[in-house]
Write a protein that holds these residues in place. Structure first.
Motif, short mmCIF file in Angstrom:
data_model
loop_
_atom_site.label_atom_id
_atom_site.label_comp_id
_atom_site.label_asym_id
_atom_site.label_seq_id
_atom_site.Cartn_x
_atom_site.Cartn_y
_atom_site.Cartn_z
N LEU A 64 -1.72 -1.02 -10.97
CA LEU A 64 -1.95 -1.59 -10.27
C LEU A 64 -2.63 -1.20 -8.78
O LEU A 64 -3.24 -1.79 -8.22
CB LEU A 64 -0.33 -2.03 -9.46
CG LEU A 64 1.08 -2.72 -10.34
CD1 LEU A 64 1.30 -3.09 -9.47
CD2 LEU A 64 -0.10 -3.45 -10.62
N GLY A 65 -2.80 0.11 -8.70
CA GLY A 65 -4.00 0.62 -7.76
C GLY A 65 -2.78 0.90 -6.80
O GLY A 65 -1.86 1.11 -6.63
N PRO A 66 -3.57 1.58 -5.62
CA PRO A 66 -2.91 1.60 -4.38
C PRO A 66 -2.81 0.60 -3.62
O PRO A 66 -3.31 -0.13 -3.67
CB PRO A 66 -4.12 2.97 -3.58
CG PRO A 66 -5.69 2.45 -4.21
CD PRO A 66 -5.17 1.86 -5.65
N ARG A 67 -1.95 0.67 -3.14
CA ARG A 67 -1.05 -0.07 -1.93
C ARG A 67 -2.10 -0.31 -0.57
O ARG A 67 -2.53 1.13 -0.02
CB ARG A 67 0.23 0.67 -1.60
CG ARG A 67 1.19 -0.70 -0.67
CD ARG A 67 1.35 -2.20 -1.43
NE ARG A 67 2.31 -3.14 -0.44
CZ ARG A 67 1.65 -3.79 0.41
NH1 ARG A 67 0.30 -4.15 -0.32
NH2 ARG A 67 1.96 -4.72 1.31
N ASP A 68 -2.84 -1.36 -0.34
CA ASP A 68 -3.02 -2.46 0.65
C ASP A 68 -2.32 -3.27 1.69
O ASP A 68 -2.59 -4.13 0.80
CB ASP A 68 -4.26 -2.71 0.06
CG ASP A 68 -5.48 -3.31 1.57
OD1 ASP A 68 -4.91 -2.90 2.14
OD2 ASP A 68 -5.89 -3.90 1.06
N PRO A 69 -1.55 -2.16 2.55
CA PRO A 69 -0.66 -2.75 3.57
C PRO A 69 -1.26 -3.89 4.56
O PRO A 69 -0.72 -4.88 4.84
CB PRO A 69 -0.69 -2.05 4.54
CG PRO A 69 -1.22 -0.56 4.45
CD PRO A 69 -2.31 -0.76 2.75
N ALA A 70 -3.00 -4.06 4.14
CA ALA A 70 -3.05 -5.71 5.07
C ALA A 70 -2.90 -6.58 3.86
O ALA A 70 -2.92 -7.65 4.06
CB ALA A 70 -4.41 -5.09 5.28
N ARG A 71 -2.73 -6.82 2.57
CA ARG A 71 -2.17 -7.82 1.53
C ARG A 71 -0.90 -7.32 1.87
O ARG A 71 -0.02 -6.97 1.39
CB ARG A 71 -3.25 -7.21 0.41
CG ARG A 71 -4.34 -7.24 0.46
CD ARG A 71 -5.44 -7.03 -1.12
NE ARG A 71 -4.71 -7.91 -1.97
CZ ARG A 71 -5.07 -8.16 -2.89
NH1 ARG A 71 -5.53 -7.00 -3.56
NH2 ARG A 71 -4.75 -8.99 -3.62
#
Length: 332
Positions: free
Chosen positions: A94-101
């Protein structure tokens, strides 16, 4: 594990069959969710797993689904005519977490789509609204990909490979299993067809040497072969019987060896068929003798109506079990 088969050319009903193959019970519960439920995509079985910016939504459509471990949805359809199926894909990234999403834990992925989309097109538009977040359930990583179809016969397969989303959107994408990724499965199928023709098997017959083991590639090729041979049914009853025949052929017997590691053996726990034309859901538990089904129109799906559940492991359950569901606290 698992196999999904879509039959969207039979002239009577758009049908999707699947097997759930797993090394232990997933504790399946047939569950009816009404409209108007407030959801938090950051929760997993009562535990917060997305602390930063979880996806929040309110269900627009009622749905009839099979839950997994009481923490997410593995399979089902909604009243609008969309169905979704979660299958294992070991290579999911899933790739790295982007907390902006807004974050959505992956076990609620297809429930989110069933809650909010009427068609495959609608569901695909929703994918950009959130970021999937990996979780574990009972010690198993929920590395999955998803198959979608709707009452028009449209189909899509969604995977996350190397951190990037891949969408295969075409009504011709009718068969799906597990590893390798879907584009590689299609390549292997073309290669198998080429090999068979080179051996003189241009026409189907009982002499065609089909792959017969339980690995994902063999099941994919076997399911594709037999789905293409299904005879035109006389009615929707025969159509359901046809799709069940292929899912049973692609099922995994008890004790079948898989590979080294945690999944040394696994088997088909249950089979389902989503009838998207008539909004019926069929369920067949491998350890019970009867096929059972429910019609979503038999349930009150209005906002404020209770969540209804049925454990499908009773040996007395057979046929239409719509009236056997009982009110229950929402599992998530």
């Amino acid at each position: 594990m698992c196999t999904r088969i879509l039959w969207n050319t039979n002239g009577h009903a758009v049908l999707a069959g699947r097997t759930m193959d797993w090394p232990e019970s997933t504790e399946p519960v047939l569950t009816v969710f009404p409209r108007g439920l407030e959801r938090n995509g950051g929760m997993l079985g009562g535990t917060t797993v997305v602390e930063d910016n979880p996806l929040l939504w309110t269900s627009r459509f009622g749905s009839l689904v099979t839950t997994v471990y009481g923490a997410g949805t593995a399979d089902g359809l909604n009243e609008g005519g969309l169905a979704a199926h979660m299958l294992y894909l070991d290579g999911t990234d899933l790739g790295p977490r982007d907390p902006a999403r807004p974050g959505l834990q992956i076990a609620l992925w297809i429930q989110y789509l069933l809650d909010c989309a009427r068609t495959v097109e609608d569901a695909l538009e929703l994918l950009g609204a959130c970021q999937l977040v990996p979780v574990e359930m009972r010690g198993f990583r929920a590395t999955v990909h998803v198959a979608l179809e709707d009452s028009s016969g449209d189909s899509a397969i969604i995977e996350y490979v190397a951190g990037r989303r891949r969408v295969h959107h075409d009504r011709g994408h009718t068969v799906m299993t597990n590893e390798p990724a879907y584009d590689e499965q299609l390549r292997l199928l073309r290669e198998q067809v080429h090999t068979l023709r080179g051996l003189g098997h241009d026409e189907p017959s009982s002499e065609v040497p089909l792959p017969g083991n339980v690995n994902a590639v063999d099941r994919f090729q076997r399911a594709a072969y037999f789905t293409a041979l299904l005879p035109e049914p006389a009615d929707d009853r025969e159509a359901v019987a046809g799709i069940l025949a292929v899912t049973r052929n692609a099922s995994v017997p008890f004790g079948a060896p898989y590979r080294e590691g945690r999944f040394r053996t696994y088997n088909t726990e249950y089979r389902t068929v989503c009838d998207l034309t008539n909004r019926r859901y069929f369920f067949e538990l491998a350890t019970s003798p009867g096929l059972l089904w429910a019609a979503i129109e038999r349930f009150d799906l209005s906002p404020g109506a209770p969540v209804m559940t049925l454990r499908p492991d009773g040996i007395d359950l057979v046929g239409d079990v719509s009236d056997r569901f009982a009110p229950s606290p929402a599992p998530f």
